[in-house]
Design an enzyme around this catalytic site. Structure first.
Site, PDB file in Angstrom:
ATOM      1  N   ASP A 188       0.836  -1.199   0.000  1.00  0.00           N
ATOM      2  CA  ASP A 188       0.000   0.000   0.000  1.00  0.00           C
ATOM      3  C   ASP A 188       0.870   1.249   0.000  1.00  0.00           C
ATOM      4  OD1 ASP A 188      -2.352   1.781   0.575  1.00  0.00           O
ATOM      5  OD2 ASP A 188      -3.313  -0.138   0.990  1.00  0.00           O
ATOM      6  N   HIS A 283      -3.742   5.992   3.336  1.00  0.00           N
ATOM      7  CA  HIS A 283      -4.426   4.788   2.882  1.00  0.00           C
ATOM      8  C   HIS A 283      -3.797   3.517   3.441  1.00  0.00           C
ATOM      9  CE1 HIS A 283      -5.871   1.864  -0.190  1.00  0.00           C
ATOM     10  NE2 HIS A 283      -6.903   2.704  -0.340  1.00  0.00           N
ATOM     11  N   SER A 610     -11.299  -0.776  -0.661  1.00  0.00           N
ATOM     12  CA  SER A 610      -9.987  -0.754  -0.009  1.00  0.00           C
ATOM     13  C   SER A 610     -10.105  -1.030   1.476  1.00  0.00           C
ATOM     14  CB  SER A 610      -9.333   0.622  -0.183  1.00  0.00           C
ATOM     15  OG  SER A 610      -8.763   0.769  -1.449  1.00  0.00           O
TER      16      SER A 610
END
Length: 998
Positions: A188, A283, A610
């Site tokens: 990520d 994220h 996600s």
């Protein structure tokens, strides 16, 4: 009729070629295409750039021998790959040597070798070199190094029944044991190591003891950890910008970054990130903390306390592989294929047990995409891969990461964080809110344009775009702002800047309402309440109060599939593999983030698939801690066959498997599945062979529908088909099958399976035969095995057809014949004809930039007697450009189906055997002809019914044989040649072929 964003979607469609051939390059540099373009003579040419070259030899993780002098390196069942063994090192040297040899053949130089999960290398190549390599023996693929994008993404751990005295964690020994001995690898945007979710004790240098066998420790510069499966994880903490090796600890045991591709393309002045494992966006921290963050972390966001949050597998360890990067203003943000491959390769080499991959594309990746092949090797090495399905819903066929060896996850809702808008007239409307600590009190309620600055447009002020609101007018008011252009959190920032005390964020059409972390008290409303509140504010003199919680008396069922969650079917599998596999919480998930890019907050609410994928990654970690010898596909099967229902907005079960797959994960049931559908290398390779991919392994091809998935899918079933499956007993006993698929005859053989011992495997078949199910329409149901106190449920999705025939054929002339080939699923079925219809031409006009509600509309009320409808449009000026937008009305809501046209001066939309209801098209143009204010056109609407038009003659009258192609001829006479005519050849179960003439 309102169709928000219609022109934007049309423009995207018109520019689709540009989207698929644009490679992100440094600002100011040329942007080479990422794929083949049309060269002279129509042959493909490739732009120079960075490419990933995949070779046929097996990587270390799957090499089973065969090269003289080099022993097999594939681990035995239940073990992880040993990358540091002598055999592995020798084989890796062999692969690297071949990389250099292949590159040298075309005069190229290897930039990076991949050998653990994928046998490949990256290199900068010219067009000629790409073409030559593409034809070189032993080269599987040469693909551009593309930028891949991180998906935009009340307590999910409580909703999933992980917490509490009767929860899964307690059954596994508590949060200190749930996931213990397992490492979750997160590919990520990196990690924010200071977050409380990643806190841990310093890594010592003493090896673990029998009392604490899974304690990680430092050995030189490496982190070493003995795992639950008996293997060893070996990682490291890579220093870099604002990141030192001592930031790793007993929770965050390894952190590395991979950016050769991205850093070479994006200059320092265009970056907004750290050249280190540190998270420059948030994220990666969010996904990592969701999967395996520490338990019971107290969280306050924007002054509102949300209690505690926990990762799904709180005792699991986290290894970070940063491969996604943040560019300034969002430009160039993402990760290149080469960097992602390097991250996956390293994760496999390090020995992670689970990989979370919350990355995707707007287009579905082929099963032979390098990233998907790397995941095949990872799965082959015993690593469970959880991947986000995508955020391009609710349109069909929008999924990514659909390979059978990957667990593809859709996003669903949990109980919402709610807020209520209480209007001055006493009406109450509940929406989503995470930013109201206490009631705001009553304040004037206004729409954005009522308080705009001089010079701002009403449209911009309605969206509360930055700089559009006047502080002198806005101070002390609650502002209604439309969702749409601009980031949602930027709208509350603008309201705060202008002195507003609250925000009502409204959807103009049915969309998800999201719990963003706003800087003023905010309630996000969906339609129809959103439009009611907007109208009340527009009337003037109104007031409102924003209060926490839902005080409206109305509640929303959950879990539901998020509107944004991508849907199947999978185009890569042609509908023969059901995707997504399952659903998990992905809406308004609270987890750790990077404070600099999240308004200084350490935690924030994100939404997206996600966020759903790390829930499943965490569940897999829980599973592998308890059953470390289980294969990834056995774990996947257990998750799928114990899943529960997903609901619709009415509270009924969602019956579309392309929305929810097997359903919502149920951790309370997953550890006791009864039976599992397992699969491995031979299954995956056989699936690929059956899909037309030459794997070079000699593995026999299997029909993709026969791949041993915990679901059944047939993308095109002609008459009847028999599907094979095998199940392995976890709990022995006598299991009985029940199967039901509406409109199909379904038979399971044998219908009783008797397992006398755990580990026994038995095979069964499911025969599906079309009965009353309409042709070319998906019908779905369930296969359930019950026994030994267990229920093992698998979803079924089938698209049956009575005849394989073209959907449309054409002919010309006043008289003539159109012939086509058909194949019937049953001999003797009738073939009938209807039409021909030639409706008059109707003049019309549409200006470029017309409001959605003002687009010319041509609806048709379809009845049971309607056989086909065809709309034909043509501009008067040959230089004109026109499109049609096909739609249907479902439960009073307009559902856009597709854009039809290529931007030329004519377009035609056809529907065969449409279901009763209202169908129609809208006329739209992006540009008017030169010198014109509008685009003039003629429209023709041909409606073929059971009694309309002149006779269309068809032969033969019945299908002569089953499963054998035969010719069908449709003839006509006496038709006008200056306009189109339409007929219909009908087969049973609403199958048929439209005949377009002239």
């Amino acid at each position: 009729m309102n169709h928000p964003n219609l022109r934007r979607r049309a423009a995207l469609l018109a520019g689709a070629v540009l989207i698929t051939t644009a490679l992100v390059a440094p600002p100011g540099s040329a942007q080479p295409p990422i794929g083949p373009t049309a060269g002279s003579m129509g042959l493909p040419t490739f732009a120079p750039g960075r490419y990933v070259v995949t070779l046929a030899d097996k990587p270390v993780a799957t090499y089973q021998g065969g090269v003289t002098g080099l022993k097999a390196t594939k681990p035995t069942a239940g073990r992880k790959v040993e990358v540091n063994s002598t055999d592995a090192k020798r084989y890796r040297t062999f692969l690297s040597g071949k990389h250099a040899q292949v590159a040298a053949k075309v005069g190229a130089t290897v930039s990076h070798d991949y050998s653990t999960a994928l046998n490949a290398f990256t290199a900068s190549l010219t067009s000629k070199q790409v073409n030559e390599l593409s034809k070189t023996a032993g080269v599987v693929s040469v693909v551009p190094d593309q930028l891949r994008v991180a998906l935009d993404d009340r307590k999910s751990t409580d909703f999933l029944k992980l917490s509490g005295k009767t929860g899964v964690w307690n059954a596994l020994g508590g949060t200190a044991s749930a996931g213990k001995g397992v490492v979750v690898g997160v590919v990520d945007t990196g990690i924010w190591p200071e977050s409380a979710s990643f806190a841990g004790s310093a890594l010592g240098t003493k090896p673990p003891t029998a009392a604490d066998p899974y304690r990680p420790y430092r050995s030189g510069s490496e982190t070493v950890m003995q795992k639950a499966d008996g293997d060893t994880f070996t990682g490291s903490c890579e220093a870099g910008e604002q990141f030192t090796a001592d930031l790793c600890n007993s929770k965050l045991i390894s952190a590395k970054y991979f950016g050769d591709g991205w850093l070479s393309f994006v200059p320092p002045e265009a970056r907004a990130d750290y050249v280190s494992p540190r998270d420059g966006e948030g994220h990666g921290s969010h996904t990592a903390s969701t999967a395996a963050g520490n338990p019971s972390v107290d969280v306050t966001v924007g002054g509102v306390n949300f209690g505690t949050v926990s990762g799904v597998a709180p005792a699991a360890k986290i290894a970070v592989y940063k491969a996604l990067w943040e560019g300034k203003d969002g430009q160039n943000s993402g990760g290149f294929t080469s960097d992602i491959l390097a991250a996956i390769d390293q994760a496999v080499a390090d020995g992670v047990d689970v990989i979370n991959y919350s990355v995707g594309s707007i287009f579905e990746s082929a099963h032979t995409d390098p990233v998907q092949l790397a995941f095949l090797s990872a799965a082959s090495a015993g690593i469970f891969v959880s991947a986000a399905g995508g955020n391009s819903g609710p349109d069909a066929a929008t999924l990514d990461n659909t390979s059978p060896w990957v667990t593809t996850v859709g996003a669903s809702t949990v109980a919402p964080y709610a807020g209520t808008v209480v209007l001055g007239n006493g009406q109450k409307y509940a929406g989503i809110s995470t930013s109201i600590g206490v009631p705001t009190g009553s304040h004037p309620l206004v729409n954005g344009p009522a308080v705009k600055v001089s010079g701002a447009s009403d449209a911009d002020a309605l969206g509360c775009l930055p700089g559009t609101l006047d502080p002198a007018k806005t101070a002390g008011k609650i502002v209604v702002c439309e969702r749409g252009v601009g980031a949602r959190v930027d709208k509350s920032a603008e309201v705060k800047r202008a002195g507003g005390v609250g925000l009502v964020l409204i959807n103009l059409f049915d969309q998800d309402a999201l719990g963003d972390s706003h800087v003023v008290p905010t309630v996000h409303l969906n339609v129809p309440a959103a439009l009611t509140v907007k109208g009340y504010a527009a009337a003037g003199g109104g007031t409102a109060e924003l209060v926490p919680g839902n005080t409206s008396g109305l509640s929303e069922p959950y879990p539901q599939m998020a509107d944004f969650s991508s849907r199947g079917p999978s185009t890569s599998s042609h509908g023969d593999l059901l995707k997504p596999d399952l659903a998990a919480p992905g809406v308004n998930v609270l987890a750790a983030v990077a404070p600099p890019t999240n308004a200084g907050q350490s935690y924030a609410f994100y939404s997206g698939t996600s966020m759903a994928a790390p829930h499943v990654a965490g569940l897999a970690a829980l599973y592998l801690a308890k059953h470390p010898d289980w294969s990834p596909m056995a774990v996947k099967s257990a998750l799928m066959t114990t899943a529960g229902d997903v609901l619709t907005s009415t509270g009924a079960a969602d019956n579309n498997p392309f929305d929810r797959g097997a359903g919502e994960v149920q951790p309370s049931k997953m550890l006791d599945p009864g039976l599992v559908y397992d699969s491995g290398d031979a299954d995956w390779l056989g699936y690929l062979e059956g899909s037309g991919v030459d794997t070079g392994t000699g593995v026999p091809a299997i029909d993709p529908s026969d791949y041993n998935a915990p679901s059944i899918a047939v993308g095109q079933l002609l008459g009847t088909q028999t599907i094979t499956r095998r199940v392995t007993a976890v709990t022995p006993g006598l299991y009985r099958a029940t199967v039901s698929v509406p409109g199909m005859k379904a038979v399971v053989t044998p219908s009783i399976l008797n397992f006398t011992a755990a580990g026994q495997t038995k095979t069964f078949k499911v025969t599906l035969t079309q009965d009353t199910a309409p042709s070319a329409e998906t019908t779905s149901g369930w296969l359930t095995w019950q026994g030994a106190g267990k229920m093992v449920r698998s979803p079924i999705a089938v698209v049956p057809t009575s005849v394989l025939a073209p959907t449309e054929v054409s002919g010309s002339g006043a008289s003539g014949t159109a012939s086509f080939e058909a194949t019937a699923g049953k001999a003797g079925i009738p073939i009938r004809s209807y039409g021909v219809v030639s409706a008059p031409l109707v003049a019309g006009a549409v200006p470029a930039g017309a409001a959605d509600a003002d687009l010319p509309n041509y609806p048709v009320t379809v009845t049971a007697q309607t056989k086909a409808v065809q709309w034909n449009i043509k501009t008067v000026d040959p230089a004109g450009s026109i499109w049609l937008v096909l739609y249907k009305v479902v439960n009073g809501q307009t559902q856009l189906l597709s854009f039809v046209g290529d931007g030329s001066n004519q377009a035609s939309a056809t529907i065969a055997a449409p279901a009763p209801g209202v169908w129609g098209v809208l006329a739209i143009t992006l540009t008017n002809p030169p010198g014109a204010d509008t685009t003039q056109y003629t429209m023709q609407t041909n409606v073929v019914t059971s009694s309309s038009g002149r006779a269309l003659q068809v032969s033969p009258p019945v299908a002569p044989a089953a499963f054998k192609p035969f010719q069908v001829s449709a003839s006509w006479s006496g038709l006008p040649t200056d306009q189109r005519s339409t007929g219909f050849v009908e087969f049973p179960n609403r199958a048929g072929t439209v005949v377009t003439i002239n």
